[in-house]
Motif scaffolding. Structure first.
Motif, PDB file in Angstrom:
ATOM      1  N   MET C   1       0.840  -1.203   0.000  1.00 66.40           N
ATOM      2  CA  MET C   1       0.000   0.000   0.000  1.00 66.40           C
ATOM      3  C   MET C   1       0.874   1.252   0.000  1.00 66.40           C
ATOM      4  O   MET C   1       1.762   1.387   0.833  1.00 66.40           O
ATOM      5  N   THR C   2       0.611   2.156  -0.937  1.00 61.49           N
ATOM      6  CA  THR C   2       1.450   3.359  -1.015  1.00 61.49           C
ATOM      7  C   THR C   2       1.125   4.297   0.149  1.00 61.49           C
ATOM      8  O   THR C   2       0.030   4.240   0.714  1.00 61.49           O
ATOM      9  N   PRO C   3       2.075   5.176   0.459  1.00 66.68           N
ATOM     10  CA  PRO C   3       1.808   6.150   1.530  1.00 66.68           C
ATOM     11  C   PRO C   3       0.589   7.021   1.212  1.00 66.68           C
ATOM     12  O   PRO C   3      -0.162   7.398   2.123  1.00 66.68           O
ATOM     13  N   GLU C   4       0.373   7.312  -0.078  1.00 67.53           N
ATOM     14  CA  GLU C   4      -0.771   8.162  -0.436  1.00 67.53           C
ATOM     15  C   GLU C   4      -2.090   7.478  -0.059  1.00 67.53           C
ATOM     16  O   GLU C   4      -2.978   8.100   0.519  1.00 67.53           O
ATOM     17  N   VAL C   5      -2.200   6.205  -0.419  1.00 68.53           N
ATOM     18  CA  VAL C   5      -3.419   5.460  -0.095  1.00 68.53           C
ATOM     19  C   VAL C   5      -3.612   5.419   1.417  1.00 68.53           C
ATOM     20  O   VAL C   5      -4.703   5.654   1.950  1.00 68.53           O
ATOM     21  N   ARG C   6      -2.514   5.134   2.076  1.00 70.48           N
ATOM     22  CA  ARG C   6      -2.588   5.018   3.527  1.00 70.48           C
ATOM     23  C   ARG C   6      -2.984   6.362   4.166  1.00 70.48           C
ATOM     24  O   ARG C   6      -3.768   6.405   5.116  1.00 70.48           O
ATOM     25  N   TYR C   7      -2.477   7.426   3.606  1.00 71.36           N
ATOM     26  CA  TYR C   7      -2.798   8.755   4.126  1.00 71.36           C
ATOM     27  C   TYR C   7      -4.298   9.042   3.987  1.00 71.36           C
ATOM     28  O   TYR C   7      -4.956   9.506   4.917  1.00 71.36           O
ATOM     29  N   VAL C   8      -4.832   8.726   2.822  1.00 68.98           N
ATOM     30  CA  VAL C   8      -6.256   8.989   2.593  1.00 68.98           C
ATOM     31  C   VAL C   8      -7.112   8.071   3.473  1.00 68.98           C
ATOM     32  O   VAL C   8      -8.141   8.484   4.013  1.00 68.98           O
ATOM     33  N   LEU C   9      -6.659   6.837   3.636  1.00 66.85           N
ATOM     34  CA  LEU C   9      -7.402   5.923   4.514  1.00 66.85           C
ATOM     35  C   LEU C   9      -7.435   6.418   5.960  1.00 66.85           C
ATOM     36  O   LEU C   9      -8.425   6.241   6.666  1.00 66.85           O
ATOM     37  N   ARG C  10      -6.341   7.029   6.395  1.00 67.73           N
ATOM     38  CA  ARG C  10      -6.336   7.585   7.753  1.00 67.73           C
ATOM     39  C   ARG C  10      -7.464   8.589   7.926  1.00 67.73           C
ATOM     40  O   ARG C  10      -8.179   8.582   8.922  1.00 67.73           O
ATOM     41  N   LEU C  11      -7.597   9.453   6.932  1.00 71.88           N
ATOM     42  CA  LEU C  11      -8.652  10.464   7.011  1.00 71.88           C
ATOM     43  C   LEU C  11     -10.027   9.799   6.951  1.00 71.88           C
ATOM     44  O   LEU C  11     -10.945  10.134   7.709  1.00 71.88           O
ATOM     45  N   ALA C  12     -10.154   8.851   6.022  1.00 72.69           N
ATOM     46  CA  ALA C  12     -11.445   8.173   5.841  1.00 72.69           C
ATOM     47  C   ALA C  12     -11.842   7.430   7.115  1.00 72.69           C
ATOM     48  O   ALA C  12     -12.975   7.556   7.599  1.00 72.69           O
ATOM     49  N   ASP C  13     -10.923   6.652   7.643  1.00 74.48           N
ATOM     50  CA  ASP C  13     -11.232   5.822   8.812  1.00 74.48           C
ATOM     51  C   ASP C  13     -11.554   6.679  10.032  1.00 74.48           C
ATOM     52  O   ASP C  13     -12.430   6.345  10.832  1.00 74.48           O
ATOM     53  N   THR C  14     -10.836   7.775  10.171  1.00 76.63           N
ATOM     54  CA  THR C  14     -11.088   8.667  11.302  1.00 76.63           C
ATOM     55  C   THR C  14     -12.523   9.180  11.244  1.00 76.63           C
ATOM     56  O   THR C  14     -13.252   9.180  12.241  1.00 76.63           O
ATOM     57  N   ASN C  15     -12.946   9.588  10.055  1.00 80.63           N
ATOM     58  CA  ASN C  15     -14.332  10.047   9.900  1.00 80.63           C
ATOM     59  C   ASN C  15     -15.333   8.929  10.143  1.00 80.63           C
ATOM     60  O   ASN C  15     -16.348   9.114  10.804  1.00 80.63           O
ATOM     61  N   LEU C  16     -15.048   7.781   9.568  1.00 77.91           N
ATOM     62  CA  LEU C  16     -15.997   6.668   9.661  1.00 77.91           C
ATOM     63  C   LEU C  16     -16.200   6.225  11.108  1.00 77.91           C
ATOM     64  O   LEU C  16     -17.329   6.019  11.564  1.00 77.91           O
ATOM     65  N   VAL C  17     -15.087   6.083  11.820  1.00 76.48           N
ATOM     66  CA  VAL C  17     -15.184   5.593  13.200  1.00 76.48           C
ATOM     67  C   VAL C  17     -15.925   6.607  14.076  1.00 76.48           C
ATOM     68  O   VAL C  17     -16.788   6.246  14.887  1.00 76.48           O
ATOM     69  N   LEU C  18     -15.651   7.890  13.861  1.00 79.72           N
ATOM     70  CA  LEU C  18     -16.353   8.887  14.670  1.00 79.72           C
ATOM     71  C   LEU C  18     -17.838   8.940  14.292  1.00 79.72           C
ATOM     72  O   LEU C  18     -18.710   9.085  15.164  1.00 79.72           O
ATOM     73  N   ALA C  19     -18.137   8.799  13.018  1.00 80.74           N
ATOM     74  CA  ALA C  19     -19.544   8.777  12.588  1.00 80.74           C
ATOM     75  C   ALA C  19     -20.268   7.610  13.245  1.00 80.74           C
ATOM     76  O   ALA C  19     -21.416   7.729  13.686  1.00 80.74           O
ATOM     77  N   GLN C  20     -19.592   6.479  13.323  1.00 83.92           N
ATOM     78  CA  GLN C  20     -20.166   5.292  13.948  1.00 83.92           C
ATOM     79  C   GLN C  20     -20.452   5.553  15.426  1.00 83.92           C
ATOM     80  O   GLN C  20     -21.514   5.225  15.938  1.00 83.92           O
ATOM     81  N   ARG C  21     -19.494   6.160  16.093  1.00 83.15           N
ATOM     82  CA  ARG C  21     -19.688   6.495  17.509  1.00 83.15           C
ATOM     83  C   ARG C  21     -20.879   7.436  17.683  1.00 83.15           C
ATOM     84  O   ARG C  21     -21.729   7.247  18.553  1.00 83.15           O
ATOM     85  N   LEU C  22     -20.956   8.459  16.855  1.00 85.60           N
ATOM     86  CA  LEU C  22     -22.046   9.435  16.990  1.00 85.60           C
ATOM     87  C   LEU C  22     -23.397   8.787  16.695  1.00 85.60           C
ATOM     88  O   LEU C  22     -24.411   9.138  17.299  1.00 85.60           O
ATOM     89  N   GLY C  23     -23.379   7.824  15.774  1.00 82.00           N
ATOM     90  CA  GLY C  23     -24.615   7.120  15.450  1.00 82.00           C
ATOM     91  C   GLY C  23     -25.179   6.371  16.640  1.00 82.00           C
ATOM     92  O   GLY C  23     -26.392   6.167  16.738  1.00 82.00           O
ATOM     93  N   GLU C  24     -24.305   5.978  17.568  1.00 87.48           N
ATOM     94  CA  GLU C  24     -24.772   5.269  18.766  1.00 87.48           C
ATOM     95  C   GLU C  24     -25.676   6.164  19.621  1.00 87.48           C
ATOM     96  O   GLU C  24     -26.491   5.677  20.395  1.00 87.48           O
ATOM     97  N   TRP C  25     -25.522   7.476  19.474  1.00 89.10           N
ATOM     98  CA  TRP C  25     -26.292   8.400  20.311  1.00 89.10           C
ATOM     99  C   TRP C  25     -27.743   8.539  19.879  1.00 89.10           C
ATOM    100  O   TRP C  25     -28.607   8.897  20.682  1.00 89.10           O
TER     101      TRP C  25
END
Lengths: 96, 332, 249
Positions: C1-25
């Motif tokens: 996996m290139t650093p670019e892909v990994r960089y974008v995934l970091r941003l994506a995953d951060t959003n996704l995980v927080l969205a999931q947490r907020l959805g619990e509310w």
């Protein structure tokens, strides 16, 4: 358990798009002005219903009393001379 | 204008009623008969006001409790698209609850009081939300059937004689049609999916069919509030009329899915141009209404927990606002 | 996996995980209006996550779409910031987590609009508007809770102390960040620290909350090394999808 009071009520007015008046849409509860705007935004503009919001404390609104509505609004009824259709103008006369 | 001055409305009613109750009442009924809307501060019979408060608040409670069975699947929705739709949908239910509380408050009752009644178990909400959502297909079935039945109940309410309620219902009905469509789309995807998915869809239809028919309330002969509500134009169609309409609309939709409606007596009556359906088990309806449905306890516990755990937050916000206005007063 | 892909995934995953947490509310918030507010935050972040996952999938070039990336990666293949996987706790914990995150994300997006990756720049432009609103919301609540009652002040101060150490990771540069920055598509995390501090300090002052002392504690969620919480979050999120391999929904 002591009785909990509601947060104060705000009446919400939304401007659907620029060029239109703000229109009353309902109310929200909020403790402060910033929160009232946020609640109104989340409640009344989830589907792009607005471009501007007014929030007014319900307690600050002064309203006419329905019991006085005859006294308030009847007097305008017979003043038909205020309306353009009251006047007879021959059809030949244009743009009047 | 929504709630201002409604404390005095109560007093006015009393005064007016003792003075000339009959005349006011017949004038009121004449306005209703002429399809005029009644607005918050207009004179209205006390029983009309009470009926509306009961109906609108039950409706509001139903929306709020109704967030729970579907909310149950937000964290597990099987695709990001479905998750997005479901969050928006459950959020809408909350919004509908808020519109309705707002409409009820125009009648001079505080939301806190209505919520207290709910949490104390003194107010009713739609029994349908006391059923569980064990699978993803239940989310589809709720959207399709429960929201479908709700729309059928609610469309006539858009013409209800009480202005604030009618306006809230217009807004709600506009939003509900997305709810029903997303539910049907889920069912359609499942029905066209794997064998396990089809089975899941069928089981959900089996679970939700009869409770959905019960949503229209008791049969007309047993309905307590029907006739008076019709006279007041709060209600426009009888429970049985709406239920029949729902069956007639929904059965072909089930056929299209290739799913079976769990009623052996269901048959098309060519002469009447209606589906005939089997008897409803009203003892189940009564049981769930009396608090003995599968999830009554869980639903109320969830609402009570959210309310109790949120108390310090609500108090803090109120305290902060009080401090701020004290500061503003000093500055002025 | 290139650093670019990994960089974008970091941003994506951060959003996704927080969205999931907020959805619990949703359905359980302190007031009905906050159910709507929290749901809106969740929807915004989920929307951004989907765009970012799609972009990561394109850059990766293996044909993985948003659902494959969201539902079929293991915990160690998730690269979200550790802060956002922390449990919701009480409303104060959620507000503090959100506020610390929003202040960071707004700065990130403001910088990322200049990304050499046009898709990323467009997501950042959309995201910056959303993040600005989120910060208004979470900041507003932080002030109300911090300067509300004695109880709310104590609670939210404890939340701040508990979550603060996770902010170190937000500004920590590693090889992936440096490569993404060098390629002109990413922003160096350390560059985001000064504007973040200004925003955070301002609001903390209004909230009558003291900025916690710096700690040397660092998690590396963005490198796939997570706290114990993410495993449960993913197990729940992925359960149905994984139970029916290949099914459409």
């Amino acid at each position: 358990m002591n009785k909990e009071q509601d947060w104060p009520l705000y009446e919400i007015f939304i401007r659907a798009k620029s060029g239109l008046d703000h229109k009353h849409v309902g109310s929200v509860h909020a403790t402060d002005a910033a929160m009232a705007l946020e609640h109104a935004r989340d409640l009344y503009t989830r589907r792009q219903e607005g471009v501007s919001i007014w929030a007014v404390r319900s307690a600050d609104i002064v309203a006419s009393d329905p019991a006085e509505s005859d006294a308030f609004f009847e007097p305008a009824r017979d003043k038909i001379y205020r309306h353009p259709t009251f006047y007879d103008i021959p059809d030949e006369v244009k743009t009047l | 204008m929504y709630t201002q001055g409604l404390d005095s409305l109560g007093k006015d009613c009393l005064r007016d009623e003792t003075r000339d109750g009959a005349a006011l009442e017949s004038r009121f009924q004449a306005r209703v008969d002429a399809e005029e809307k009644i607005e918050a501060k207009d004179w209205m019979p006390e029983a009309y006001r009470r009926t509306l408060i009961r109906q609108i608040s039950q409706h509001a409670h139903s929306e709020v409790v109704g967030m729970l069975p579907e909310g149950n699947w937000i964290t597990r929705a099987p695709s990001l698209k479905r998750k997005t739709i479901l969050i928006a949908k459950v959020q809408d239910e909350g919004g509908h609850g808020a519109y309705l509380y707002s409409a009820a408050e125009t009648l001079g009752v505080a939301r806190a009081e209505l919520v207290d009644q709910l949490l104390a178990g003194k107010a009713k909400y739609s029994s349908i939300f006391n059923y569980p959502t064990p699978t993803w297909a239940d989310v589809g079935a709720i959207g399709w059937l429960v929201d479908g039945a709700a729309i059928m109940n609610q469309i006539p309410l858009c013409r209800c004689s009480y202005g604030p309620y009618a306006r809230a219902m217009v807004r709600i009905c506009k939003e509900e049609s997305f709810h029903q469509r997303q539910g049907y789309e889920i069912m359609l995807t499942l029905a066209r999916g794997t064998e396990a998915q089809r089975a899941m869809a069928q089981a959900a239809l089996d679970r939700w069919w009869w409770p959905s028919l019960m949503m229209f309330g008791p049969t007309d002969t047993d309905s307590k509030h029907g006739a008076q509500s019709m006279r007041w134009k709060i209600k426009r169609f009888s429970n049985d009329e709406l239920r029949q309409k729902f069956v007639d609309t929904t059965v072909p939709q089930a056929d299209y899915l290739g799913l079976g409606v769990p009623d052996p007596e269901l048959a098309w009556d060519e002469a009447a141009q209606h589906y005939r359906f089997g008897p409803i088990d009203w003892s189940e309806f009564e049981r769930v209404l009396a608090g003995h449905g599968p999830c009554n306890r869980e639903r109320m516990e969830a609402r009570c927990k959210a309310h109790e755990e949120g108390r310090w937050v609500r108090e803090a916000a109120a305290a902060w606002a009080a401090k701020r206005s004290a500061v503003a007063m000093q500055a002025a | 996996m290139t650093p670019e892909v990994r960089y974008v995934l970091r941003l994506a995953d951060t959003n996704l995980v927080l969205a999931q947490r907020l959805g619990e509310w949703v359905g359980h918030a302190p007031a009905l209006e906050e159910d709507l507010g929290l749901a809106n935050l969740s929807l915004d972040l989920l929307g951004q996550a989907r765009l970012l996952l799609a972009r990561a999938g394109e850059l990766e070039g293996l044909g993985r779409g948003e659902d494959q990336l969201a539902y079929l990666r293991e915990e160690s293949e998730y690269f979200n910031l550790t802060l956002v996987e922390q449990p919701n706790g009480d409303f104060g914990d959620t507000v503090v987590r959100q506020f610390l995150f929003d202040a960071w994300q707004l700065g990130l997006y403001e910088a990322l609009v200049a990304s050499g990756d046009a898709a990323l720049a467009a997501i950042a432009a959309k995201g910056a508007r959303e993040a600005a609103y989120h910060l208004r919301y979470s900041g507003g609540w932080l002030v109300r809770l911090g300067d509300g009652t004695a109880e709310s002040h104590a609670r939210v101060a404890a939340s701040l102390a508990r979550l603060w150490p996770y902010t170190n990771e937000l500004f920590h540069d590693d090889d992936v960040d440096r490569a993404a920055a060098a390629a002109g598509i990413g922003v160096l995390p350390s560059a985001l620290a000064p504007p973040w501090s200004v925003r955070v300090d301002q609001t903390l002052a209004h909230a009558t909350l003291a900025r916690p002392a710096h700690s040397s504690f660092v998690w590396y969620g963005k490198q796939g090394r997570h706290s114990e919480h993410l495993g449960y979050l993913l197990a729940e999120m992925q359960s149905l999808h994984r139970a029916h391999p290949g099914a459409s929904w």
